[in-house]
Design a protein around this motif. Structure first.
Motif: not given
Length: 305
Positions: A1-18, A233-243
């Motif tokens: 995970m590239p940066f900390a998340a508040d919580f993991l909502v859900s996940s699926w295998r890519k092969t199923i998604l696409y 909003i744009g600045s907040a989004a960018v700041l959320a991905t700085l790490n």
């Protein structure tokens, strides 16, 4: 995970998604129920059918009005519908089948991520859902995580417009803003420095509303309000991905319809070296994602047999 998340909502295998070969199913209806506005789409064979938006006095009226009108205008019979999937804050008011059809609920953050990923065609993104406030959802490989948000969004714009312009009609505010001059409201680096600062060109905003006068016109105020909300909003989004190495931002929600997005986000792209993308059905991504949530789970179940 590239940066900390508040919580993991859900996940699926890519092969199923696409995976593009669908198991046979009828139309899946995704409905994003707001407090007064409902957005509805149908998804059939991985194609989005005629998105529609309905406004009413309350979420239940909005939902049933939207659903009935959607079926009628698209000549869809109740027997054609396999599943109705609800999401959004207003869905909590719905606790029974809709028109007798099987009805389930999808997590709103999952729906944001699935819809934005489907519409953008990108696999690694930060979804910026600009609703009443703004939520940030990370799509990274096979993970969808809610990573936070800010309490600035369409509700902020409507409230400030109500106080400063005596209207909360966002379309009217946007029209006024197109006739305004943002230079009469915001303070740029060039207004306070004769030379660019490190990483900050002269045309970059130094202070939102920092140049506003007491007799500013309604048009200039409208421009200032919209720029304030969108830039924050744009600045907040960018700041959320700085790490992280995320550089793709998919913007969804009603605020993406503001014509000022075409001015604000390209400017921020140049400043931060990122990409802000607004997909075709940006305001309907959450409803699309709700339908996809059911479809992907059905595929997953079928593949496990």
């Amino acid at each position: 995970m590239p940066f900390a998340a508040d919580f993991l909502v859900s996940s699926w295998r890519k092969t199923i998604l696409y995976h593009k070969t669908d198991i046979f199913m009828g139309i899946v209806i995704g409905i994003d129920v707001g407090i007064s506005t409902t957005k509805i789409v149908g998804v059939e064979q991985m194609k989005v059918i005629s998105p529609m938006r309905i406004t009413a006095a309350d979420p239940v009226t909005s939902l049933y009005g939207a659903f009935g009108k959607y079926l009628y205008e698209n000549k869809i019979q109740l027997t054609d519908v396999e599943q109705v999937v609800l999401t959004g804050v207003g869905s909590e008011y719905i606790d029974r089948p809709v028109y007798g059809l099987p009805t389930i609920k999808a997590d709103e953050f999952v729906a944001d991520g699935l819809g934005a990923r489907f519409e953008s065609g990108l696999d690694r993104i930060l979804v910026v859902s600009m609703g009443t406030g703004t939520s940030l959802v990370l799509c990274d490989g096979d993970e969808i995580c809610h990573v936070g948000g800010i309490s600035i969004g369409g509700g902020t714009l409507a409230g400030l417009s109500r106080i400063m312009l005596q209207t909360s009609d966002i379309k009217q505010v946007a029209t006024l803003a197109m006739q305004g001059d943002i230079a009469n409201v915001n303070l740029n680096i060039g207004d306070i420095s004769a030379h660019p600062l490190p990483g900050l060109p002269l045309n970059v905003t130094a202070s939102l509303f920092g140049n506003a006068k007491s007799d500013a016109s309604r048009e200039d105020i409208a421009a200032g309000l919209i720029y304030t909300v969108l830039q924050t909003i744009g600045s907040a989004a960018v700041l959320a991905t700085l790490n992280s190495d995320i550089r793709e931002f998919v913007m969804i929600g009603n605020l993406t319809l503001l014509p000022q997005c075409r001015d604000v986000f390209p400017m921020m792209e140049n400043l931060y070296k990122v990409h802000f993308r607004i997909p075709k059905y940006s305001q309907f991504c959450t409803a699309i994602g709700a339908a996809l949530d059911y479809i992907y789970k059905q595929r997953n179940a079928a593949s496990a047999k």
